[in-house]
Motif scaffolding. Structure first.
Motif, PDB file in Angstrom:
ATOM      1  N   VAL A 200       1.465  -0.406  -1.921  1.00  0.00           N
ATOM      2  CA  VAL A 200       1.994   0.159  -0.676  1.00  0.00           C
ATOM      3  C   VAL A 200       2.636  -0.943   0.156  1.00  0.00           C
ATOM      4  O   VAL A 200       3.717  -0.769   0.721  1.00  0.00           O
ATOM      5  CB  VAL A 200       0.874   0.854   0.129  1.00  0.00           C
ATOM      6  CG1 VAL A 200       1.389   1.257   1.507  1.00  0.00           C
ATOM      7  CG2 VAL A 200       0.364   2.064  -0.618  1.00  0.00           C
ATOM      8  N   SER A 201       1.991  -2.095   0.221  1.00  0.00           N
ATOM      9  CA  SER A 201       2.541  -3.227   0.971  1.00  0.00           C
ATOM     10  C   SER A 201       3.887  -3.648   0.409  1.00  0.00           C
ATOM     11  O   SER A 201       4.815  -3.972   1.167  1.00  0.00           O
ATOM     12  CB  SER A 201       1.564  -4.397   0.925  1.00  0.00           C
ATOM     13  OG  SER A 201       2.060  -5.500   1.662  1.00  0.00           O
ATOM     14  N   LEU A 202       4.028  -3.630  -0.908  1.00  0.00           N
ATOM     15  CA  LEU A 202       5.302  -3.961  -1.545  1.00  0.00           C
ATOM     16  C   LEU A 202       6.394  -2.990  -1.099  1.00  0.00           C
ATOM     17  O   LEU A 202       7.506  -3.402  -0.740  1.00  0.00           O
ATOM     18  CB  LEU A 202       5.145  -3.920  -3.069  1.00  0.00           C
ATOM     19  CG  LEU A 202       6.448  -3.994  -3.883  1.00  0.00           C
ATOM     20  CD1 LEU A 202       7.160  -5.317  -3.642  1.00  0.00           C
ATOM     21  CD2 LEU A 202       6.154  -3.804  -5.373  1.00  0.00           C
ATOM     22  N   VAL A 203       6.088  -1.694  -1.104  1.00  0.00           N
ATOM     23  CA  VAL A 203       7.061  -0.674  -0.707  1.00  0.00           C
ATOM     24  C   VAL A 203       7.498  -0.890   0.743  1.00  0.00           C
ATOM     25  O   VAL A 203       8.697  -0.901   1.059  1.00  0.00           O
ATOM     26  CB  VAL A 203       6.466   0.739  -0.882  1.00  0.00           C
ATOM     27  CG1 VAL A 203       7.381   1.793  -0.262  1.00  0.00           C
ATOM     28  CG2 VAL A 203       6.236   1.042  -2.357  1.00  0.00           C
TER      29      VAL A 203
ATOM     30  N   PHE B 119      15.248   3.815   6.032  1.00  0.00           N
ATOM     31  CA  PHE B 119      13.835   3.534   5.798  1.00  0.00           C
ATOM     32  C   PHE B 119      13.089   4.839   5.506  1.00  0.00           C
ATOM     33  O   PHE B 119      12.277   4.908   4.575  1.00  0.00           O
ATOM     34  CB  PHE B 119      13.239   2.849   7.036  1.00  0.00           C
ATOM     35  CG  PHE B 119      11.906   2.193   6.803  1.00  0.00           C
ATOM     36  CD1 PHE B 119      11.767   0.831   6.903  1.00  0.00           C
ATOM     37  CD2 PHE B 119      10.777   2.950   6.480  1.00  0.00           C
ATOM     38  CE1 PHE B 119      10.525   0.212   6.692  1.00  0.00           C
ATOM     39  CE2 PHE B 119       9.548   2.356   6.267  1.00  0.00           C
ATOM     40  CZ  PHE B 119       9.418   0.979   6.369  1.00  0.00           C
ATOM     41  N   TYR B 120      13.364   5.856   6.293  1.00  0.00           N
ATOM     42  CA  TYR B 120      12.695   7.151   6.130  1.00  0.00           C
ATOM     43  C   TYR B 120      12.968   7.721   4.742  1.00  0.00           C
ATOM     44  O   TYR B 120      12.046   8.204   4.063  1.00  0.00           O
ATOM     45  CB  TYR B 120      13.181   8.110   7.210  1.00  0.00           C
ATOM     46  CG  TYR B 120      12.443   9.424   7.274  1.00  0.00           C
ATOM     47  CD1 TYR B 120      11.425   9.624   8.199  1.00  0.00           C
ATOM     48  CD2 TYR B 120      12.766  10.486   6.416  1.00  0.00           C
ATOM     49  CE1 TYR B 120      10.748  10.837   8.271  1.00  0.00           C
ATOM     50  CE2 TYR B 120      12.098  11.690   6.477  1.00  0.00           C
ATOM     51  CZ  TYR B 120      11.092  11.866   7.401  1.00  0.00           C
ATOM     52  OH  TYR B 120      10.420  13.070   7.458  1.00  0.00           O
ATOM     53  N   ARG B 121      14.229   7.679   4.319  1.00  0.00           N
ATOM     54  CA  ARG B 121      14.588   8.217   2.986  1.00  0.00           C
ATOM     55  C   ARG B 121      13.859   7.454   1.888  1.00  0.00           C
ATOM     56  O   ARG B 121      13.381   8.044   0.911  1.00  0.00           O
ATOM     57  CB  ARG B 121      16.097   8.132   2.776  1.00  0.00           C
ATOM     58  CG  ARG B 121      16.881   9.235   3.459  1.00  0.00           C
ATOM     59  CD  ARG B 121      18.373   8.921   3.457  1.00  0.00           C
ATOM     60  NE  ARG B 121      18.925   8.837   2.115  1.00  0.00           N
ATOM     61  CZ  ARG B 121      19.655   9.800   1.531  1.00  0.00           C
ATOM     62  NH1 ARG B 121      19.902  10.923   2.191  1.00  0.00           N
ATOM     63  NH2 ARG B 121      20.122   9.653   0.338  1.00  0.00           N
ATOM     64  N   GLY B 122      13.791   6.121   2.038  1.00  0.00           N
ATOM     65  CA  GLY B 122      13.123   5.322   1.021  1.00  0.00           C
ATOM     66  C   GLY B 122      11.627   5.565   0.972  1.00  0.00           C
ATOM     67  O   GLY B 122      11.019   5.563  -0.099  1.00  0.00           O
ATOM     68  N   LEU B 123      11.033   5.804   2.134  1.00  0.00           N
ATOM     69  CA  LEU B 123       9.583   5.986   2.191  1.00  0.00           C
ATOM     70  C   LEU B 123       9.157   7.400   1.818  1.00  0.00           C
ATOM     71  O   LEU B 123       8.211   7.595   1.045  1.00  0.00           O
ATOM     72  CB  LEU B 123       9.078   5.645   3.600  1.00  0.00           C
ATOM     73  CG  LEU B 123       7.570   5.716   3.819  1.00  0.00           C
ATOM     74  CD1 LEU B 123       6.847   4.706   2.914  1.00  0.00           C
ATOM     75  CD2 LEU B 123       7.216   5.454   5.276  1.00  0.00           C
TER      76      LEU B 123
END
Length: 229
Positions: A160-163, A204-208
């Motif tokens: 999760v930290s990597l993402v 950021f939202y799309r990636g997450l």
């Protein structure tokens, strides 16, 4: 006429506080016009219009002043409750956008200070550790709630930290290129601070979340909604 202790009177700030603010304002102006490696104490006192001895009365040296300025900016980035004061906790897009607004404004208003942060990180191991700890603490807020937002995810805490770090890095690179390096292609877009903040928040939202932000929440970057398979 109200007395000096009347609630309607404006309290006077101590002379020492005013002097420090004057020196800090002068240093910030010079950093934004030039850079840290070119900065000299005599330049700061000349910009502030004060005697050189006043500087050494309040600061042990140039680095002490610069570190105080950088600490002020770090504190502004860390003020999560203030940044999100008008945003619902469940509105992740608006929460992301509120933080990007702060980051974009910091780069737009004071590009010299943001360059100075990079220079201090390169030159001063103690400050680099301080900046990285602050940056990681801010990202940790998102990492910590990841299991609640995505209860079916089997990602480990480190994954999760990597993402989160990878997605955040995209925005940092854009801000550095736009305001620090003045990339001509990014400049040509002519985006306002609010517009750029929304674009970065949407990416950021799309990636997450692997989906688009809610259309109703978009004011400027709704073109991104058409990018889909």
């Amino acid at each position: 006429m109200p007395s000096s202790s009347s609630p309607s009177s404006t309290p006077r700030r101590p002379k020492g506080e005013l002097a420090r603010e004057r020196l800090k304002s002068a240093a910030i102006a010079l950093l934004d016009r030039g850079g840290y490696h070119q900065l000299r104490v005599k330049d700061i006192t000349a910009e502030a219009g004060v005697a050189a001895g006043l500087f050494h009365h309040y600061y042990s040296g140039l680095d002490a002043l610069i570190e105080e300025i950088l600490e002020d900016h770090i504190a502004a980035f860390e003020a999560t409750e203030q940044i999100e004061r008008d945003v619902s906790k469940g509105d992740w897009f608006s929460r992301l956008r509120s933080h990007y607004r702060v980051a974009v404004h910091a780069h737009a208003a004071h590009p010299g200070i943001m360059r100075c942060i990079d220079q201090f990180c390169s030159d001063d191991p103690a400050f680099r550790a301080r900046w990285q700890a602050s940056y990681n603490r801010r990202l940790k807020l998102l990492t910590a709630v990841f299991p609640y937002v995505f209860p079916e995810s089997d990602l480990s805490e480190h994954e999760v930290s990597l993402v989160v770090h990878a997605l955040s890095g995209i925005g940092q690179d854009v801000l550095r290129a736009r305001y620090g390096e003045r990339n001509p292609e990014l400049l040509a877009l002519g985006l306002t601070e609010d517009e750029l903040a929304e674009w970065l928040a949407a990416l950021f939202y799309r990636g997450l979340f692997a989906c688009n932000p809610p259309r109703r929440a978009m004011n400027y970057a709704d073109k991104i909604l058409a990018i889909r398979r």
